[in-house]
Structure formats: C-alpha cells, structure tokens
Design an enzyme around this catalytic site. Structure first.
Site, PDB file in Angstrom:
ATOM      1  N   ALA A  12      49.744  86.504  32.687  1.00 34.97           N
ATOM      2  CA  ALA A  12      51.170  86.361  32.389  1.00 34.97           C
ATOM      3  C   ALA A  12      52.077  87.027  33.420  1.00 34.97           C
ATOM      4  CB  ALA A  12      51.452  86.916  30.996  1.00 34.97           C
ATOM      5  N   ALA A  13      51.924  88.332  33.621  1.00 35.66           N
ATOM      6  CA  ALA A  13      52.813  89.043  34.537  1.00 35.66           C
ATOM      7  C   ALA A  13      52.619  88.581  35.970  1.00 35.66           C
ATOM      8  CB  ALA A  13      52.582  90.552  34.420  1.00 35.66           C
ATOM      9  N   SER A  40      46.970  82.156  33.783  1.00 30.26           N
ATOM     10  CA  SER A  40      48.136  81.692  33.021  1.00 30.26           C
ATOM     11  C   SER A  40      47.756  81.061  31.690  1.00 30.26           C
ATOM     12  CB  SER A  40      48.923  80.676  33.866  1.00 30.26           C
ATOM     13  OG  SER A  40      50.191  80.420  33.300  1.00 30.26           O
ATOM     14  N   CYS A  44      47.268  84.806  23.001  1.00 31.77           N
ATOM     15  CA  CYS A  44      47.676  84.855  21.597  1.00 31.77           C
ATOM     16  C   CYS A  44      47.201  83.633  20.815  1.00 31.77           C
ATOM     17  CB  CYS A  44      49.194  84.968  21.490  1.00 31.77           C
ATOM     18  SG  CYS A  44      49.867  86.470  22.232  1.00 31.77           S
ATOM     19  N   VAL A  82      40.148  92.399  43.606  1.00 34.07           N
ATOM     20  CA  VAL A  82      40.672  93.497  44.425  1.00 34.07           C
ATOM     21  C   VAL A  82      39.973  94.777  43.979  1.00 34.07           C
ATOM     22  CG1 VAL A  82      42.700  94.879  44.995  1.00 34.07           C
ATOM     23  CG2 VAL A  82      42.884  92.381  44.833  1.00 34.07           C
TER      24      VAL A  82
END
Length: 448
Positions: A12-13, A40, A44, A82
């Site tokens: 999301a972020a 993405s 929920c 990462v």
C-alpha cells in the site's frame, strides 16, 4: 541527470508513493524493490477470500505488476529483497535474480510493512497451523480448508483477524472455538462494544474462551489439539492472529531511528532522522490527532495516504502525511463494530486528560421506518475543555457513523460543536437526532 526515488516494499504505502511520484514528476526514475511476488493487494479482503465471498485471490489485487510497469512507468522489481541501507552513501544493497548489487538513490522510502506475531507456542510448525498476513498465507488456509474439510478450528486472538476468520470458517461449516487471553475480544474497542460482539458471536455458534491463554498445539505431523490452561481440545485447523509487529530491523541496522512503539520514527512529512529517507505504512509511526504523540496503528488508509503524500513530497511539492485517530471498523457476522480516538479512560488519563464518557442506545432509523436496529454509541470527552477524545459504535447497521466522530476528532471539535453538527436526516437513514448527536447531547449534559 534525473533524480532516483527508491522504494523498499511493494504494497500500500510503497506503491502509492511510487505511483504519485511518477505522476507528479514523470522525469524521476522510480524503482520499487519487492521481495515477494504480490504487490498492491487488499490484505483486508483476505478473510473474505477464505470465506468464499471473494472467488479468486487475484481479485484482491488493485493494480497488477504489469500495469505498474507498462501503464505507470514504474520500475517494479519483484523477487528482489533489499538487505542493507547506507544513508551515508545513498545506496541500498539488493539481492535478486541470483545476484547482489547496489542501487543508489536521491530519495528512499522504507515501506517494509509488518509481520504477524508468532508467540512462543509449541507446535507452530505443525501442518494446519497458520498465521494470516499475506496473500500466500490466505491461499494456504483456503486450500487447507478445501482439501481437508476440518470439523473444528482453533482461532487464537480476538482482534480483527480472529473475528473475521471466525465468520469465514463458520461459513465453511467449521465448528469455531476462539481463544482470547484478555477478558474481552476487540480490546481496542472497549467493553461496551466487546460485550455486544461477544453475545452476537455466541448467537452465531462461535464458542468463546475468554481469559484463556493458549500454550500451543499438539499432533503428530498435523495439528490435532489446542492446549490451554492445563487442558486441551480437538482442533483440525488453527489460526494464530495475535497482532503484528513492524518490520523495522532493516531501518534500525542502517542507523534509522525507531520510536518508542518499535516502529520507525518519522516527522510530519514522513521523514526519518536521515532527511532524504522516508518511512510509511505498517513499519512507521504517525502522529495521533488527539494526543499529539507518535503512535503505531497499522491500518490500510494510513499506509495509502502517507505513501501518496511522500510521493508528492519527493517529486518536489511537500505534503504532510496527516495524523491518525486509529479509526477502525470490523464486521462480525451481521454486526458492525467501529472505534476512533481514545476509548479507554485509563489511556486518556495517561495522556493528561480528565475523561468523561457516556454510552447510549438509539435506533439506526426513524422508529416507524422498517429495517432499523439498535445502535450503541459511546463517546468520551475531556472534562476541562469539552474536547471530544474518541468514540465507538456497534450495531447491525450504521457502524460507519464512526466517520462522523473521526472527522470531529481531526477537526479538534468540542462536544457542543459536535452536538450542533448539521447531519443529514431522512427516515430510511436515521432518526431526526442521529445516534451520534444523541450521544453528544447526553455527554454535554454530563460535562455540565
């Protein structure tokens, strides 16, 4: 040379930030590293996939990897993790495609999310014991239930996940036992909500074990029993949903400061202690609109909104990420339960308020209009200032009224100001005095 914006994490972020940065500054090079294959997606919605209301797991994906690459011109690299950040040199170390390499950045967003907590239970590695926090886990649960047709389920944890999965597994014909170590389910919602939800869960056949601490699971290779309080009972499938913890180790190892919550500390623009390094989503703190203090409330809108703001900021037009009120809503079979702000008086006192609260019940529609039901509303305010501090709503319809309370909190409204709000009225939707306004009237009288 174009500036480079590197994003660590593709949910999301991260994807909100990448998309917004590229839209706002098409010349910017935007690179997203995601260690998994899903991006993405609507976490929920996973309980509703397990339930069968969402037919295909792919339906939970908002934007596919191909759409990000081809339509939004984002350099999205799935299967790339990462493993290190060096703020001094402005580089990240990446493992992917069988190699390790360094990528430089001008701006970096850490959006590494959170991980489901795994308590020190015996038998967590047994077949049929699950947590649920990503798409692969949701798929594994659905496949297990489909293939094994379990008779009984042990759900550990009475929060959002536990309540939603109790409904999902009940709908699949499974006998559900829910175990909660605290006196009530939905602890962040307060007792008034919890007691209504508990009664409703029992009416739906869910067997509640409150004040009950699970110690683990037993079985040969597959889970067969859940152990608790020197007892055990059969369980053909078990789901542990006791909360999440922020994935902040990568940031901490790089000298990026964490807050008291254990999540990454940020300022009003999502910046960390390294000016060109940002953090957002379930790994980061945000400012609470009532207390003014940093808090960690990992929810979807918080992540999407903060990511979007950071994307705008790195593109050259700074935008605050906004405060949070911890606004949440959960569906428990036919019941809706919602909360926002401070709902616990002890918590309010710790924040230096003098809390006063009321709980009222009122019809969700005009009394003569068919289809309505009783709605229970709790509001809390500060005695000295009259400022609204928080509230809860629970009922078979109308729980989304919590948004009115959340808006009032964000605006810093007092109880009299909320009571005077000009809310819409028509018999199919509410009484003349909306239940939130009725609660505000009663609370105003208590304050006086």
């Amino acid at each position: 040379m174009n500036e480079t914006f590197v994003v660590v994490g593709g949910d999301a972020a991260g994807m909100s930030a990448a998309s917004k940065a590229k839209r706002a500054n098409p010349e910017m090079d935007v690179i997203v590293f995601e260690k998994g294959e899903w991006v993405s997606y609507a976490a929920c919605g996973m309980p509703y996939y397990v339930k069968g209301e969402v037919e295909d797991l792919d339906d939970l994906v908002a934007v596919t990897p191909e759409e990000f690459r081809e339509e939004r011109d984002v350099d999205l690299r799935t299967g790339h993790e990462v493993v290190g950040i060096d703020p001094e040199t402005g580089t990240v170390t990446v493992e992917g495609d069988g190699e390790t390499f360094e990528q430089s950045y001008d701006h970096l967003l850490v959006a590494t999310g959170a991980t489901a907590i795994e308590p020190p239970f015996d038998g967590l590695d047994l077949d049929g014991v699950f947590t649920i926090h990503d798409m692969d886990e949701a798929d594994a649960i659905e496949n297990y239930v489909t293939e094994r047709s379990p008779d009984s389920a042990a759900i550990v944890g009475g929060g959002y996940v536990g309540i939603e999965l109790a409904e999902a597994l009940s709908a699949r014909g499974v006998d559900v036992h829910l175990y909660e170590m605290l006196p009530h389910v939905l602890q962040p919602f307060g007792d008034a909500v919890a007691e209504v939800v508990e009664d409703h869960l029992r009416e739906q056949g869910v067997q509640l074990h409150l004040d009950t601490a699970v110690s683990g699971f037993d079985g040969a290779e597959r889970v067969e029993r859940v152990a608790f309080d020197d007892q055990s009972r059969p369980a053909d499938v078990a789901i542990v949903g006791v909360g999440v913890e922020p994935n902040a180790d990568l940031a901490a190892d790089a000298g990026i400061e964490l807050g008291e919550t254990g999540a990454i500390a940020t300022d009003e623009y999502g910046r960390t202690n390294h000016g060109n390094v940002y953090a957002a989503g379930d790994c980061a703190e945000a400012r609470h609109v009532v207390t003014g203090e940093p808090d960690h409330v990992p929810l979807a809108l918080t992540a999407n909104r903060a990511g979007r703001a950071i994307g705008q900021t790195v593109a050259g037009d700074p935008e605050p990420v906004g405060g949070i009120a911890g606004t949440a809503i959960v569906k428990a079979f036919g019941l809706g339960a919602a909360r926002t702000g401070l709902v616990d008086e002890e918590q309010a006192r710790e924040a230096d308020f003098d809390p006063v609260s009321v709980t009222i019940s009122a019809p969700s529609r005009a009394h003569y209009y068919p289809g309505g039901d009783e709605l229970t509303v709790t509001l809390m305010a500060d005695h000295d200032t009259g400022r609204l501090l928080g509230g809860t709503v629970v009922g078979r319809e109308g729980a989304k009224r919590i948004d009115t309370v959340a808006t009032a909190l964000t605006a810093g409204m007092t109880v009299p100001e909320l009571r005077n709000a000009d809310l819409a009225y028509a018999p199919p939707f509410s009484p003349v005095w909306d239940p939130v306004l009725t609660a505000a009237k009663v609370l105003e009288g208590r304050l006086e």
